[in-house]
Design a protein around this motif. Structure first.
Motif, PDB file in Angstrom:
ATOM      1  N   GLN A   1      -7.319   0.068  26.367  1.00 17.94           N
ATOM      2  CA  GLN A   1      -7.918   1.105  26.300  1.00 17.94           C
ATOM      3  C   GLN A   1      -7.030   2.369  25.642  1.00 17.94           C
ATOM      4  O   GLN A   1      -7.457   2.761  24.691  1.00 17.94           O
ATOM      5  CB  GLN A   1      -8.359   1.584  27.865  1.00 17.94           C
ATOM      6  CG  GLN A   1      -9.100   2.817  27.584  1.00 17.94           C
ATOM      7  CD  GLN A   1      -9.701   3.193  29.193  1.00 17.94           C
ATOM      8  OE1 GLN A   1      -9.501   2.469  29.898  1.00 17.94           O
ATOM      9  NE2 GLN A   1     -10.438   4.420  29.208  1.00 17.94           N
ATOM     10  N   ASP A   2      -5.764   2.381  26.185  1.00 24.27           N
ATOM     11  CA  ASP A   2      -5.060   3.208  25.660  1.00 24.27           C
ATOM     12  C   ASP A   2      -4.468   2.876  24.322  1.00 24.27           C
ATOM     13  O   ASP A   2      -4.291   3.592  23.289  1.00 24.27           O
ATOM     14  CB  ASP A   2      -3.809   3.591  26.557  1.00 24.27           C
ATOM     15  CG  ASP A   2      -4.100   4.185  27.909  1.00 24.27           C
ATOM     16  OD1 ASP A   2      -5.075   5.034  27.938  1.00 24.27           O
ATOM     17  OD2 ASP A   2      -3.479   3.967  28.870  1.00 24.27           O
ATOM     18  N   LEU A   3      -3.978   1.503  24.003  1.00 19.05           N
ATOM     19  CA  LEU A   3      -3.872   1.045  22.756  1.00 19.05           C
ATOM     20  C   LEU A   3      -4.617   1.386  21.660  1.00 19.05           C
ATOM     21  O   LEU A   3      -4.368   1.485  20.407  1.00 19.05           O
ATOM     22  CB  LEU A   3      -3.237  -0.236  22.745  1.00 19.05           C
ATOM     23  CG  LEU A   3      -2.128  -0.261  23.795  1.00 19.05           C
ATOM     24  CD1 LEU A   3      -1.688  -2.027  23.883  1.00 19.05           C
ATOM     25  CD2 LEU A   3      -0.747  -0.092  23.012  1.00 19.05           C
ATOM     26  N   MET A   4      -6.010   1.399  22.008  1.00 16.28           N
ATOM     27  CA  MET A   4      -7.055   1.465  21.095  1.00 16.28           C
ATOM     28  C   MET A   4      -7.294   2.796  20.477  1.00 16.28           C
ATOM     29  O   MET A   4      -8.068   3.037  19.571  1.00 16.28           O
ATOM     30  CB  MET A   4      -8.514   0.907  21.774  1.00 16.28           C
ATOM     31  CG  MET A   4      -8.472  -0.670  21.946  1.00 16.28           C
ATOM     32  SD  MET A   4      -8.232  -1.475  20.490  1.00 16.28           S
ATOM     33  CE  MET A   4     -10.083  -1.295  19.826  1.00 16.28           C
ATOM     34  N   GLN A   5      -6.533   3.836  21.035  1.00 12.03           N
ATOM     35  CA  GLN A   5      -6.553   5.061  20.722  1.00 12.03           C
ATOM     36  C   GLN A   5      -5.675   5.338  19.601  1.00 12.03           C
ATOM     37  O   GLN A   5      -5.774   6.454  18.850  1.00 12.03           O
ATOM     38  CB  GLN A   5      -6.249   5.914  21.756  1.00 12.03           C
ATOM     39  CG  GLN A   5      -7.004   5.811  23.176  1.00 12.03           C
ATOM     40  CD  GLN A   5      -8.587   6.195  22.902  1.00 12.03           C
ATOM     41  OE1 GLN A   5      -9.034   7.023  22.174  1.00 12.03           O
ATOM     42  NE2 GLN A   5      -9.358   5.267  23.374  1.00 12.03           N
ATOM     43  N   ARG A   6      -5.020   4.385  19.159  1.00 11.93           N
ATOM     44  CA  ARG A   6      -4.092   4.446  18.013  1.00 11.93           C
ATOM     45  C   ARG A   6      -4.472   4.142  16.679  1.00 11.93           C
ATOM     46  O   ARG A   6      -5.638   3.287  16.695  1.00 11.93           O
ATOM     47  CB  ARG A   6      -2.749   3.942  18.351  1.00 11.93           C
ATOM     48  CG  ARG A   6      -2.042   3.992  19.617  1.00 11.93           C
ATOM     49  CD  ARG A   6      -0.706   3.340  19.897  1.00 11.93           C
ATOM     50  NE  ARG A   6      -0.122   3.789  21.126  1.00 11.93           N
ATOM     51  CZ  ARG A   6       0.933   3.350  21.576  1.00 11.93           C
ATOM     52  NH1 ARG A   6       1.756   2.433  20.776  1.00 11.93           N
ATOM     53  NH2 ARG A   6       1.610   3.667  22.875  1.00 11.93           N
ATOM     54  N   SER A   7      -4.017   4.256  15.757  1.00 13.68           N
ATOM     55  CA  SER A   7      -4.490   4.037  14.248  1.00 13.68           C
ATOM     56  C   SER A   7      -4.250   2.308  14.126  1.00 13.68           C
ATOM     57  O   SER A   7      -3.367   1.842  14.884  1.00 13.68           O
ATOM     58  CB  SER A   7      -3.843   4.644  13.156  1.00 13.68           C
ATOM     59  OG  SER A   7      -2.290   4.414  12.872  1.00 13.68           O
ATOM     60  N   PHE A   8      -4.809   1.922  13.120  1.00 12.30           N
ATOM     61  CA  PHE A   8      -4.645   0.250  13.041  1.00 12.30           C
ATOM     62  C   PHE A   8      -3.004   0.133  12.629  1.00 12.30           C
ATOM     63  O   PHE A   8      -2.647  -0.909  13.345  1.00 12.30           O
ATOM     64  CB  PHE A   8      -5.440  -0.049  11.901  1.00 12.30           C
ATOM     65  CG  PHE A   8      -5.087  -1.425  11.145  1.00 12.30           C
ATOM     66  CD1 PHE A   8      -5.727  -2.605  12.174  1.00 12.30           C
ATOM     67  CD2 PHE A   8      -4.879  -1.673  10.144  1.00 12.30           C
ATOM     68  CE1 PHE A   8      -5.301  -3.831  11.744  1.00 12.30           C
ATOM     69  CE2 PHE A   8      -4.192  -3.135   9.823  1.00 12.30           C
ATOM     70  CZ  PHE A   8      -4.735  -4.257  10.474  1.00 12.30           C
ATOM     71  N   VAL A   9      -2.421   1.132  11.700  1.00  9.09           N
ATOM     72  CA  VAL A   9      -1.190   0.921  11.404  1.00  9.09           C
ATOM     73  C   VAL A   9      -0.130   1.125  12.525  1.00  9.09           C
ATOM     74  O   VAL A   9       0.895   0.400  12.674  1.00  9.09           O
ATOM     75  CB  VAL A   9      -0.783   1.718  10.111  1.00  9.09           C
ATOM     76  CG1 VAL A   9       0.697   1.648   9.726  1.00  9.09           C
ATOM     77  CG2 VAL A   9      -1.700   1.367   9.086  1.00  9.09           C
ATOM     78  N   SER A  10      -0.392   2.111  13.113  1.00  7.14           N
ATOM     79  CA  SER A  10       0.575   2.339  14.300  1.00  7.14           C
ATOM     80  C   SER A  10       0.720   1.602  15.590  1.00  7.14           C
ATOM     81  O   SER A  10       1.442   1.717  16.388  1.00  7.14           O
ATOM     82  CB  SER A  10       0.491   3.937  14.802  1.00  7.14           C
ATOM     83  OG  SER A  10      -0.683   4.148  15.127  1.00  7.14           O
ATOM     84  N   ALA A  11      -0.455   0.674  15.827  1.00 10.82           N
ATOM     85  CA  ALA A  11      -0.704   0.271  16.805  1.00 10.82           C
ATOM     86  C   ALA A  11       0.291  -0.969  16.959  1.00 10.82           C
ATOM     87  O   ALA A  11       0.587  -1.798  15.817  1.00 10.82           O
ATOM     88  CB  ALA A  11      -2.132  -0.514  16.989  1.00 10.82           C
TER      89      ALA A  11
END
Length: 254
Positions: free
Chosen positions: A76-86
């Motif tokens: 859930q929290d990780l999905m709030q990041r952008s594709f590149v920054s994940a």
């Protein structure tokens, strides 16, 4: 040419040189500022979850005990990041923290997808009542799930999970080919073995020569079964013989 004329010529050249130097420095500063601004803007875009969101997470691998909802909560929290920054390593750790996940591998797939391959734990035995042993003898904690088959009950010191599982497999194979089924096996703190068959017979095996003592039980069992009594506990902790506690005798003594 007089010294005065030469001095004026030199001063002119110096002024011209200073002008070129100043112009070069200003131009370099402008280039650096432009590059820095572009880099900051690019970094802002790459880290903007709205501009470059993770649009999908593809989960592969056979799953029996890990639900989609558990995976969604873990990410859930990780999905709030952008594709590149994940951070794929953080995604992997979050998934491997799920109780029934043994291993996870994660990779990016452009332009906006994460591909995940999960390997679940394969429970092969109950361990010390509330934990499990996997097929490698590793201990893990996880809630009970529907669909888990009937498993043997193994107990022992916490660090002896793999040793107990290996001994269970060896003894179980010998018993199975002779028509018996091993239900549970325990190793005491003093390294003494105790086995229980599905028929209810208990075997005291002691600290050593487990296979030989199991074979002794198998050899003598036909004679025990011919008695008009039910076998309760067979003590095999002797060099050559054994002792039998009959189940009926135990009941009468209670």
């Amino acid at each position: 040419m007089s010294w005065s004329d030469k001095g004026q010529q030199v001063r002119g050249l110096l002024l011209k040189t200073d002008w070129y130097l100043c112009f070069g420095i200003v131009f370099l500063l402008c280039v650096l500022i432009g590059l820095t601004t572009a880099a900051l803007k690019l970094n802002e875009v790459l880290n903007d979850a709205d501009a470059l969101p993770i649009e999908a997470v593809a989960i592969k691998g056979e799953r029996k005990y890990t639900a989609d909802a558990e995976i969604q909560v873990a990410l859930q929290d990780l999905m709030q990041r952008s594709f590149v920054s994940a951070d794929v390593n953080q995604v992997q750790k979050a998934l491997e923290a799920l109780p029934w996940v043994y291993q996870a591998s994660v990779r990016r797939e452009w332009p906006a997808k994460l591909k995940v391959y999960l390997v679940e734990q394969t429970p092969v035995a109950h361990w010390n009542g509330d934990a499990w042993l996997n097929m490698y003898g590793d201990v893990f904690d996880a809630p009970t799930k529907q669909g888990i088959p009937s498993l043997p009950l193994l107990t022992g010191p916490e660090e002896q999970g793999q040793a107990v599982l290996t001994t269970y497999q060896q003894l179980g194979e010998l018993l199975t080919i002779n028509g018996f089924a091993l239900q549970s096996l325990s190793l005491s703190a003093r390294h003494a073995w105790h086995a229980k068959l599905k028929s209810g017979i208990e075997l005291e095996l002691g600290r050593e020569d487990n296979m030989a003592r199991i074979q002794r039980f198998i050899d003598v069992y036909p004679r025990l079964a011919s008695q008009d009594k039910k076998v309760g506990v067979v003590d095999l902790r002797y060099d050559t013989g054994l002792a039998v506690d009959w189940d009926d005798a135990q009941k009468e003594s209670r």
